[in-house]
Design a protein around this motif. Structure first.
Motif, PDB file in Angstrom:
ATOM      1  N   UNK A 161      16.024  -8.580  -2.384  1.00 55.09           N
ATOM      2  CA  UNK A 161      14.780  -8.081  -2.973  1.00 55.09           C
ATOM      3  C   UNK A 161      13.573  -8.384  -2.097  1.00 55.09           C
ATOM      4  N   UNK A 162      13.553  -9.541  -1.452  1.00 51.93           N
ATOM      5  CA  UNK A 162      12.411  -9.902  -0.608  1.00 51.93           C
ATOM      6  C   UNK A 162      12.216  -8.874   0.508  1.00 51.93           C
ATOM      7  N   UNK A 163      13.314  -8.408   1.090  1.00 54.06           N
ATOM      8  CA  UNK A 163      13.214  -7.394   2.147  1.00 54.06           C
ATOM      9  C   UNK A 163      12.736  -6.060   1.584  1.00 54.06           C
ATOM     10  N   UNK A 167       6.014  -2.830   0.222  1.00 55.79           N
ATOM     11  CA  UNK A 167       4.698  -3.449   0.022  1.00 55.79           C
ATOM     12  C   UNK A 167       4.326  -3.551  -1.456  1.00 55.79           C
ATOM     13  N   UNK A 168       5.317  -3.618  -2.318  1.00 56.03           N
ATOM     14  CA  UNK A 168       5.113  -3.837  -3.751  1.00 56.03           C
ATOM     15  C   UNK A 168       6.283  -4.664  -4.279  1.00 56.03           C
ATOM     16  N   UNK A 169       6.083  -5.325  -5.389  1.00 52.12           N
ATOM     17  CA  UNK A 169       7.163  -6.082  -6.013  1.00 52.12           C
ATOM     18  C   UNK A 169       8.111  -5.115  -6.718  1.00 52.12           C
ATOM     19  N   UNK A 210       0.691 -10.429  -8.370  1.00 54.86           N
ATOM     20  CA  UNK A 210       0.990  -9.925  -7.031  1.00 54.86           C
ATOM     21  C   UNK A 210       1.577  -8.514  -7.048  1.00 54.86           C
ATOM     22  N   UNK A 211       1.734  -7.919  -8.223  1.00 57.10           N
ATOM     23  CA  UNK A 211       2.288  -6.573  -8.321  1.00 57.10           C
ATOM     24  C   UNK A 211       1.133  -5.578  -8.446  1.00 57.10           C
ATOM     25  N   UNK A 259      -0.637  -1.857  -9.156  1.00 57.05           N
ATOM     26  CA  UNK A 259      -0.469  -0.854 -10.208  1.00 57.05           C
ATOM     27  C   UNK A 259       0.612   0.141  -9.835  1.00 57.05           C
ATOM     28  N   UNK A 260       0.700   0.491  -8.549  1.00 57.48           N
ATOM     29  CA  UNK A 260       1.735   1.425  -8.098  1.00 57.48           C
ATOM     30  C   UNK A 260       3.120   0.854  -8.240  1.00 57.48           C
ATOM     31  N   UNK A 261       3.226  -0.467  -8.331  1.00 53.41           N
ATOM     32  CA  UNK A 261       4.526  -1.112  -8.464  1.00 53.41           C
ATOM     33  C   UNK A 261       5.120  -0.986  -9.845  1.00 53.41           C
ATOM     34  N   UNK A 262       4.356  -0.567 -10.818  1.00 50.15           N
ATOM     35  CA  UNK A 262       4.836  -0.409 -12.192  1.00 50.15           C
ATOM     36  C   UNK A 262       5.194   1.049 -12.381  1.00 50.15           C
ATOM     37  N   UNK A 263       6.462   1.301 -12.558  1.00 54.99           N
ATOM     38  CA  UNK A 263       6.935   2.686 -12.721  1.00 54.99           C
ATOM     39  C   UNK A 263       7.759   2.813 -13.960  1.00 54.99           C
TER      40      UNK A 263
END
Length: 92
Positions: free
Chosen positions: A3-5, A11-13, A85-86, A88-92
């Motif tokens: 997941x880290x990679x 560039x998002x969580x 650290x997430x 807004x674009x990271x929430x789908x």
């Protein structure tokens, strides 16, 4: 891929990764059944259930009866629970 990679590349969580599963998906669609019940042991089905649990942990908790009365969650309710650290674009 860890997941880290994935997080670094996007560039998002990330909450989870669903592997491609065209054959189980097509078979479930042909049977008109959800893939997670049609082929519950497939890697994709397991990943989808795990992602659902992750999303459930982020959602505001409510008793089952309260959920039916409340209807859909407002975007502001979900955003309050998202880690700082997430994006807004990271929430789908």
């Amino acid at each position: 891929m860890p997941f880290a990679e994935i997080d670094a590349e996007l560039c998002i969580a990330t909450l989870g990764v669903i592997p491609p599963a065209p054959d189980p998906c097509a078979a479930a669609q042909h049977a008109r059944a959800p893939m997670v019940t049609f082929d519950a042991d497939s890697i994709a089905s397991v990943a989808l259930r795990e992602l659902g649990r992750e999303i459930e942990e982020l959602a505001p908790s409510a008793a089952p009866a309260d959920r039916a009365e409340a209807g859909a969650l407002a975007a502001s309710q979900v955003n309050q629970r998202v880690s700082s650290n997430m994006t807004r674009a990271g929430v789908r």
